[in-house]
Write a protein that holds these residues in place. Structure first.
Motif, PDB file in Angstrom:
ATOM      1  N   TRP A  18     -97.782 -34.205  19.913  1.00  0.00           N
ATOM      2  CA  TRP A  18     -96.715 -34.181  18.918  1.00  0.00           C
ATOM      3  C   TRP A  18     -96.587 -35.466  18.094  1.00  0.00           C
ATOM      4  N   ARG A  19     -97.585 -36.345  18.124  1.00  0.00           N
ATOM      5  CA  ARG A  19     -97.459 -37.641  17.447  1.00  0.00           C
ATOM      6  C   ARG A  19     -97.235 -37.518  15.945  1.00  0.00           C
ATOM      7  N   ASP A  20     -97.720 -36.426  15.332  1.00  0.00           N
ATOM      8  CA  ASP A  20     -97.593 -36.304  13.877  1.00  0.00           C
ATOM      9  C   ASP A  20     -96.190 -35.905  13.421  1.00  0.00           C
ATOM     10  N   ILE A  21     -95.325 -35.504  14.354  1.00  0.00           N
ATOM     11  CA  ILE A  21     -93.953 -35.172  13.951  1.00  0.00           C
ATOM     12  C   ILE A  21     -93.280 -36.389  13.330  1.00  0.00           C
ATOM     13  N   ILE A  22     -93.556 -37.575  13.893  1.00  0.00           N
ATOM     14  CA  ILE A  22     -92.880 -38.790  13.441  1.00  0.00           C
ATOM     15  C   ILE A  22     -93.323 -39.208  12.036  1.00  0.00           C
ATOM     16  N   LEU A  23     -94.371 -38.592  11.516  1.00  0.00           N
ATOM     17  CA  LEU A  23     -94.824 -38.870  10.153  1.00  0.00           C
ATOM     18  C   LEU A  23     -94.038 -38.059   9.127  1.00  0.00           C
ATOM     19  N   CYS A  24     -93.234 -37.119   9.602  1.00  0.00           N
ATOM     20  CA  CYS A  24     -92.456 -36.237   8.727  1.00  0.00           C
ATOM     21  C   CYS A  24     -91.014 -36.722   8.638  1.00  0.00           C
ATOM     22  N   SER A  25     -90.282 -36.192   7.671  1.00  0.00           N
ATOM     23  CA  SER A  25     -88.861 -36.520   7.548  1.00  0.00           C
ATOM     24  C   SER A  25     -88.060 -35.262   7.288  1.00  0.00           C
ATOM     25  N   GLY A  26     -86.845 -35.242   7.823  1.00  0.00           N
ATOM     26  CA  GLY A  26     -85.948 -34.113   7.623  1.00  0.00           C
ATOM     27  C   GLY A  26     -84.737 -34.541   6.815  1.00  0.00           C
ATOM     28  N   CYS A  27     -84.209 -33.628   6.025  1.00  0.00           N
ATOM     29  CA  CYS A  27     -83.045 -33.924   5.199  1.00  0.00           C
ATOM     30  C   CYS A  27     -82.125 -32.713   5.195  1.00  0.00           C
ATOM     31  N   VAL A  28     -80.839 -32.961   5.409  1.00  0.00           N
ATOM     32  CA  VAL A  28     -79.846 -31.883   5.385  1.00  0.00           C
ATOM     33  C   VAL A  28     -78.999 -32.037   4.132  1.00  0.00           C
ATOM     34  N   ALA A  29     -78.967 -30.999   3.309  1.00  0.00           N
ATOM     35  CA  ALA A  29     -78.190 -31.011   2.067  1.00  0.00           C
ATOM     36  C   ALA A  29     -76.708 -30.822   2.366  1.00  0.00           C
ATOM     37  N   ALA A  30     -75.887 -31.000   1.345  1.00  0.00           N
ATOM     38  CA  ALA A  30     -74.434 -30.879   1.511  1.00  0.00           C
ATOM     39  C   ALA A  30     -74.032 -29.487   1.988  1.00  0.00           C
ATOM     40  N   ASP A  31     -74.826 -28.476   1.635  1.00  0.00           N
ATOM     41  CA  ASP A  31     -74.514 -27.113   2.065  1.00  0.00           C
ATOM     42  C   ASP A  31     -75.063 -26.795   3.447  1.00  0.00           C
TER      43      ASP A  31
END
Length: 279
Positions: free
Chosen positions: A59-72
């Protein structure tokens, strides 16, 4: 008046477990930690466990990604190549990236365990080779559970990071390697002073009170390459040479920072004072 420890220097949230985080100027804190922190995780379809970069060979490549939660409340994920995914495309895109079927979940009851590689083995064998690992229950220090390794809050003092920078180099002191929720600017320059916070309650800002549970043991995650950060294969071991703490029934482990639970919820902001609470 209760003793001043320092002030809130940085607030960080990580919307998707093991992905990159984002800073905030202020945030509401509930018994489940900072609002929006570790609200989502990837679930390994085959094992039913939480996918965590603590198991680097998988799972090492998960840390290369980013998540974002919108106002909705809608979640999106950005891949290392800049591709932005939303909806069911997140499952497809992350499965393709990781070479293994996964799905994004927000209900902790769907996956409550994760695998943790032995950081000594990872240092010896490398992040691509399968090494010994243990399966651990997530969020044992978090009421109601959540996508946390243990407790809902993770603190690090600026003094500890400064000590790492001085002894191991600036790259080793980058907070992205350790994924804290709060960096506390501490006028007392004693490194690893978080060890002594265990068993104490801290008041942060006008309302929040937290109970520090234990020093934070470090896994293989600090060693992993991230955007702008090189691989540091021996970093966890190097930290252990500077600071080892007896952690519950696990023996002496390399530690940096501290885990805490929320006693009294409240809103906190960068610049808020952090004091030992009067009880």
């Amino acid at each position: 008046m209760s003793a001043l420890i320092g002030t809130v220097e940085t607030l960080m949230r990580y919307p998707v477990k093991s992905m990159q985080g984002a800073s905030a100027k202020d945030v509401d804190v509930t018994s489940r930690g900072l609002t929006g922190d570790r609200s989502f995780a990837l679930k390994d379809i085959e094992t039913g466990k939480i996918a965590s970069s603590k198991l680097p060979h998988r799972w090492r490549d998960i840390i290369l990604c980013s998540g974002c939660v919108a106002a909705d409340g809608e979640i999106s994920v950005t891949l290392p190549d800049g591709t932005r995914l939303s909806g069911k495309d997140i499952d497809k895109g992350m499965s393709a990236l990781l070479g293994r079927p996964v799905e994004l979940i927000s209900d902790f009851s769907e996956a409550t365990e994760l695998d943790r590689s032995d950081p000594d083995d990872v240092a010896l064998e490398g992040i691509e080779k399968e090494t010994r690992f243990e399966t651990m229950a997530a969020a044992q220090g978090t009421p109601g559970g959540g996508f946390f390794d243990f407790a809902a809050l993770h603190l690090i003092s600026s003094a500890s990071l400064e000590h790492l920078a001085a002894t191991l180099g600036e790259d080793a002191a980058d907070l992205r390697r350790y994924r804290p929720n709060l960096v506390v600017a501490t006028p007392d320059g004693t490194a690893f002073q978080e060890n002594s916070w265990a068993g104490q309650q801290l008041a942060i800002g006008p309302d929040l009170v937290i109970a520090v549970i234990t020093a934070s043991p470090r896994c293989a995650v600090p060693t992993l390459p991230q955007p702008g950060l090189a691989i540091r294969p021996t970093l966890t071991n190097d930290i252990g040479k500077l600071n080892k703490v007896e952690i519950m029934d696990m023996g002496e482990l390399p530690c940096l920072g501290a885990y805490a639970a929320v006693v009294t919820p409240g809103k906190i902001s960068v610049g808020d004072e952090v004091r030992r609470a009067t009880t």
